[in-house]
Design a protein around this motif. Structure first.
Motif, mmCIF file in Angstrom:
data_model
loop_
_atom_site.group_PDB
_atom_site.id
_atom_site.type_symbol
_atom_site.label_atom_id
_atom_site.label_comp_id
_atom_site.label_asym_id
_atom_site.label_seq_id
_atom_site.Cartn_x
_atom_site.Cartn_y
_atom_site.Cartn_z
ATOM 1 N N LEU A 88 61.657 -53.908 18.988
ATOM 2 C CA LEU A 88 62.217 -52.735 18.324
ATOM 3 C C LEU A 88 63.732 -52.864 18.185
ATOM 4 C CD1 LEU A 88 61.829 -49.875 17.174
ATOM 5 C CD2 LEU A 88 62.135 -48.995 19.490
ATOM 6 N N LEU A 89 64.406 -53.312 19.253
ATOM 7 C CA LEU A 89 65.860 -53.466 19.205
ATOM 8 C C LEU A 89 66.260 -54.501 18.158
ATOM 9 C CD1 LEU A 89 68.442 -52.461 20.799
ATOM 10 C CD2 LEU A 89 68.365 -54.699 21.915
ATOM 11 N N SER A 90 65.515 -55.590 18.054
ATOM 12 C CA SER A 90 65.862 -56.645 17.098
ATOM 13 C C SER A 90 65.681 -56.184 15.659
ATOM 14 C CB SER A 90 65.009 -57.894 17.365
ATOM 15 O OG SER A 90 63.643 -57.648 17.054
ATOM 16 N N VAL A 91 64.723 -55.265 15.426
ATOM 17 C CA VAL A 91 64.472 -54.764 14.067
ATOM 18 C C VAL A 91 65.479 -53.680 13.686
ATOM 19 C CG1 VAL A 91 62.825 -53.503 12.627
ATOM 20 C CG2 VAL A 91 62.031 -55.357 14.101
ATOM 21 N N MET A 92 65.815 -52.799 14.636
ATOM 22 C CA MET A 92 66.702 -51.676 14.328
ATOM 23 C C MET A 92 68.183 -52.041 14.375
ATOM 24 S SD MET A 92 64.825 -48.423 16.165
ATOM 25 C CE MET A 92 65.965 -47.246 15.447
ATOM 26 N N THR A 93 68.517 -53.153 15.031
ATOM 27 C CA THR A 93 69.916 -53.551 15.159
ATOM 28 C C THR A 93 70.046 -55.036 14.827
ATOM 29 O OG1 THR A 93 69.903 -54.325 17.453
ATOM 30 C CG2 THR A 93 70.019 -51.948 17.106
ATOM 31 N N SER A 94 71.267 -55.545 14.981
ATOM 32 C CA SER A 94 71.513 -56.975 14.747
ATOM 33 C C SER A 94 71.426 -57.769 16.048
ATOM 34 C CB SER A 94 72.886 -57.175 14.114
ATOM 35 O OG SER A 94 73.898 -56.632 14.937
ATOM 36 N N ALA A 95 71.013 -57.098 17.130
ATOM 37 C CA ALA A 95 70.893 -57.788 18.418
ATOM 38 C C ALA A 95 69.774 -58.819 18.353
ATOM 39 C CB ALA A 95 70.624 -56.786 19.538
ATOM 40 N N LYS A 96 69.890 -59.862 19.153
ATOM 41 C CA LYS A 96 68.890 -60.936 19.165
ATOM 42 C C LYS A 96 68.362 -61.149 20.576
ATOM 43 C CE LYS A 96 69.208 -62.057 14.777
ATOM 44 N NZ LYS A 96 69.857 -60.791 14.393
ATOM 45 N N GLU A 127 72.577 -48.906 12.671
ATOM 46 C CA GLU A 127 73.282 -48.340 11.521
ATOM 47 C C GLU A 127 72.475 -47.178 10.960
ATOM 48 O OE1 GLU A 127 74.066 -51.440 8.753
ATOM 49 O OE2 GLU A 127 75.521 -52.466 10.051
ATOM 50 N N TYR A 128 73.180 -46.057 10.734
ATOM 51 C CA TYR A 128 72.528 -44.849 10.241
ATOM 52 C C TYR A 128 73.102 -44.500 8.877
ATOM 53 C CZ TYR A 128 70.259 -40.277 10.551
ATOM 54 O OH TYR A 128 69.474 -39.177 10.311
ATOM 55 N N ARG A 129 72.681 -43.353 8.356
ATOM 56 C CA ARG A 129 73.099 -42.944 7.020
ATOM 57 C C ARG A 129 74.616 -42.747 6.943
ATOM 58 N NH1 ARG A 129 68.075 -40.772 4.996
ATOM 59 N NH2 ARG A 129 66.670 -40.292 6.728
ATOM 60 N N GLU A 130 75.159 -42.964 5.769
ATOM 61 C CA GLU A 130 76.572 -42.712 5.457
ATOM 62 C C GLU A 130 77.505 -43.411 6.436
ATOM 63 O OE1 GLU A 130 76.927 -38.500 5.407
ATOM 64 O OE2 GLU A 130 75.680 -38.243 3.617
ATOM 65 N N PHE A 131 77.181 -44.684 6.722
ATOM 66 C CA PHE A 131 78.034 -45.560 7.527
ATOM 67 C C PHE A 131 78.238 -45.064 8.963
ATOM 68 C CE2 PHE A 131 79.417 -45.835 3.069
ATOM 69 C CZ PHE A 131 79.101 -47.161 2.815
ATOM 70 N N GLN A 132 77.310 -44.271 9.449
ATOM 71 C CA GLN A 132 77.367 -43.834 10.842
ATOM 72 C C GLN A 132 76.507 -44.770 11.691
ATOM 73 O OE1 GLN A 132 77.716 -39.127 10.789
ATOM 74 N NE2 GLN A 132 76.093 -39.797 9.441
ATOM 75 N N SER A 133 76.686 -44.701 13.003
ATOM 76 C CA SER A 133 75.936 -45.614 13.874
ATOM 77 C C SER A 133 75.852 -45.046 15.284
ATOM 78 C CB SER A 133 76.618 -46.993 13.916
ATOM 79 O OG SER A 133 77.906 -46.894 14.487
ATOM 80 N N PHE A 134 74.930 -45.602 16.059
ATOM 81 C CA PHE A 134 74.859 -45.303 17.487
ATOM 82 C C PHE A 134 74.382 -46.556 18.208
ATOM 83 C CE2 PHE A 134 70.886 -43.815 15.557
ATOM 84 C CZ PHE A 134 69.904 -44.388 16.350
ATOM 85 N N VAL A 135 74.600 -46.573 19.526
ATOM 86 C CA VAL A 135 74.318 -47.768 20.328
ATOM 87 C C VAL A 135 73.000 -47.598 21.081
ATOM 88 C CG1 VAL A 135 75.138 -49.277 22.179
ATOM 89 C CG2 VAL A 135 76.777 -48.230 20.599
ATOM 90 N N MET A 136 72.166 -48.628 21.004
ATOM 91 C CA MET A 136 70.876 -48.619 21.698
ATOM 92 C C MET A 136 70.844 -49.776 22.697
ATOM 93 S SD MET A 136 67.037 -48.868 20.048
ATOM 94 C CE MET A 136 67.071 -47.219 19.346
ATOM 95 N N GLY A 138 57.634 -45.755 10.432
ATOM 96 C CA GLY A 138 58.164 -44.695 11.288
ATOM 97 C C GLY A 138 59.577 -44.921 11.802
ATOM 98 N N LEU A 139 60.207 -46.040 11.449
ATOM 99 C CA LEU A 139 61.529 -46.334 11.990
ATOM 100 C C LEU A 139 62.617 -45.429 11.410
ATOM 101 C CD1 LEU A 139 61.612 -50.220 12.436
ATOM 102 C CD2 LEU A 139 60.730 -48.429 13.932
ATOM 103 N N THR A 140 62.501 -45.089 10.134
ATOM 104 C CA THR A 140 63.488 -44.185 9.529
ATOM 105 C C THR A 140 63.400 -42.807 10.176
ATOM 106 O OG1 THR A 140 63.404 -45.361 7.414
ATOM 107 C CG2 THR A 140 64.262 -43.109 7.384
ATOM 108 N N GLU A 141 62.168 -42.330 10.384
ATOM 109 C CA GLU A 141 61.979 -41.042 11.049
ATOM 110 C C GLU A 141 62.490 -41.103 12.494
ATOM 111 O OE1 GLU A 141 58.406 -37.929 12.302
ATOM 112 O OE2 GLU A 141 57.918 -39.750 11.165
ATOM 113 N N LEU A 142 62.293 -42.261 13.147
ATOM 114 C CA LEU A 142 62.769 -42.433 14.519
ATOM 115 C C LEU A 142 64.294 -42.323 14.572
ATOM 116 C CD1 LEU A 142 62.367 -43.171 17.510
ATOM 117 C CD2 LEU A 142 62.410 -45.590 16.839
ATOM 118 N N LYS A 143 64.976 -42.973 13.625
ATOM 119 C CA LYS A 143 66.440 -42.887 13.573
ATOM 120 C C LYS A 143 66.887 -41.445 13.359
ATOM 121 C CE LYS A 143 67.344 -47.536 11.708
ATOM 122 N NZ LYS A 143 67.946 -48.274 10.584
ATOM 123 N N ASP A 144 66.185 -40.739 12.471
ATOM 124 C CA ASP A 144 66.541 -39.337 12.197
ATOM 125 C C ASP A 144 66.410 -38.487 13.459
ATOM 126 O OD1 ASP A 144 67.078 -39.861 9.553
ATOM 127 O OD2 ASP A 144 65.087 -39.280 8.834
#
Length: 330
Positions: free
Chosen positions: A178-186, A205-214, A316-322
C-alpha cells in the motif's frame, strides 16, 4: 532508503570544553609603573548542542561517530581582554529524536522542530581575571580563577517517527504494498511475514498539491507490547502518528478478532494510543464480490469506520486518501 541504513537507536559520548583560566596581569606602560591589575577573564568552553534537521529521517550518520568533544575556552590576557570562547559542536538529528541520560534513562529533552537547538552538555565557565579581586586593602592581587571544567557523559538517542498516518497490522497484511502504491517510497515487499524489519516513510500526494506523510511500521504480533518479535522497537514509532490506519487482509480468518488483538497490543504499550483517530482498511479486497463484502460488513467492529481497498488494482485508494485527509484536518 536502504533498509539497513535505518537507525533509530544510538548511544553517544559527549564532552564539553573546559573554561579558560583568568589572567594574572598588572598594567604596565611607559610613564605608568604601577597601573594596577588588568588581567582578563577566560573564555567559555564549547557546548555540545543537538539541533533538529527536517531533512534527516534516521540516525545512521551517528552510527560510526559516537564521540563528540568541544573546544576549550582560551585564557584571558592583559587589558582586561577576555579569552576566546571554545567552538560549539552541533549534532544534527531528525525531528522526533529523544535524548536520554545513558545511565538513568531519564528523558533530558525531545527535538520536534526544524532548527530547534538544545544544549546537551554545557561548556565550563571561564575563570575571572585578577582585576575582579582588587580591593582597598589588596590593590595588586596576584591570583585569578581557573576555568571551570567541562562535563561529559554517555547519552542515548531514540527516534520516534514523525508521520501523519501510521500503518498498523499483522505481518504480511499488505502495508508495504500500500505504501509503495500511494507514495514514492520503495519498501521491501515479499509474500512472507516480517518482510519489513525497519519503518519506512512516504509522502502521499493529495489534491491541489497538498500532501501528508505515511509510515509503514513493522507488523505487530500478539505479545508485542511485552517485547515479543520486534516489540517496543517499533511500537514507539506509532506514538507520533496522529491517525492510525489499521490494515487487515480480506482473506483473514476473523477480521474483527485481528482488529481487537491489534488494538489490545497498542493499549498495553500505551493506553493513550487509543485516543488517536482510527480507520480500518480491508486490504486485498479485489478478490471479493459485492455479496462477500456484505457478509464481511456484518462482522466488522462498530466503533471504527471502514473501507475496502486493493493496492494491486488501486480500488478504493482515492476514497482512502479523502478519508485520511478529512481525519487529519478535522
Amino acid at each position: 532508503m536502504v533498509e539497513g541504513n535505518f537507525v533509530d537507536y544510538i548511544k553517544i559520548h559527549a564532552a564539553s570544553g573546559n573554561g579558560g583560566k583568568g589572567s594574572v596581569h598588572l598594567h604596565r606602560e611607559k610613564f605608568i609603573q604601577k597601573g594596577g591589575p588588568d588581567g582578563g577573564d577566560g573564555g567559555r568552553g564549547g557546548h555540545i548542542i543537538v539541533r533538529g534537521n527536517k531533512n534527516m529521517w534516521t540516525l545512521v550518520h551517528l552510527k560510526f561517530k559516537k564521540h563528540f568533544k568541544a573546544e576549550h575556552g582560551g585564557g584571558g590576557s592583559k587589558s582586561r581582554s577576555t579569552g576566546k570562547d571554545g567552538d560549539d559542536v552541533y549534532i544534527d538529528v531528525p525531528l522526533g529524536t529523544i535524548l536520554r541520560d545513558g545511565e538513568t534513562q531519564d528523558i533530558i529533552f525531545e527535538i520536534t522542530e526544524d532548527g530547534e537547538e538544545r544544549i546537551l552538555v554545557e561548556g565550563g565557565m571561564g575563570g575571572r581575571g585578577n582585576w575582579h579581586f582588587k580591593t582597598p586593602t589588596n590593590q595588586t592581587p596576584r591570583y585569578a580563577q581557573p576555568g571551570v571544567e567541562g562535563e561529559d557523559g554517555w547519552f542515548q538517542m531514540e527516534l520516534k517517527l514523525l508521520a501523519d498516518v501510521g500503518l498498523v497490522g499483522f505481518p504480511n497484511a499488505g502495508k508495504s504494498t500500500l505504501l509503495s502504491v500511494m507514495t514514492s517510497a520503495k519498501p521491501k515487499i515479499a509474500d512472507y511475514a516480517f518482510t519489513t524489519l525497519k519503518p519506512s516513510l512516504g509522502i502521499v500526494e493529495y489534491r491541489e498539491f497538498q500532501s501528508f506523510v505515511m509510515a509503514d511500521i513493522p507488523g505487530i504480533i500478539e505479545g508485542a507490547a511485552e517485547g515479543k518479535g520486534l516489540g517496543h522497537r517499533f511500537l514507539r514509532h506509532i506514538e507520533r502518528n496522529s491517525t492510525l490506519l489499521f490494515l487487515i487482509p480480506a482473506d483473514s480468518d476473523d477480521i474483527n478478532e485481528e482488529y481487537k488483538i491489534l488494538l489490545n497490543e497498542l493499549k498495553k504499550h500505551n493506553p493513550e494510543l487509543l485516543d488517536k483517530d482510527r480507520l480500518l482498511a480491508i486490504s486485498k479486497s479485489d478478490m471479493l464480490d459485492d455479496e462477500l463484502k456484505a457478509e464481511i460488513k456484518k462482522d466488522l467492529p462498530e466503533d471504527v469506520d471502514h473501507i475496502f481497498i486493493s493496492a494491486i488494482t488501486q480500488v478504493g485508494l482515492t476514497e482512502l486518501k479523502d478519508k485520511l485527509w478529512k481525519m487529519l484536518n478535522d
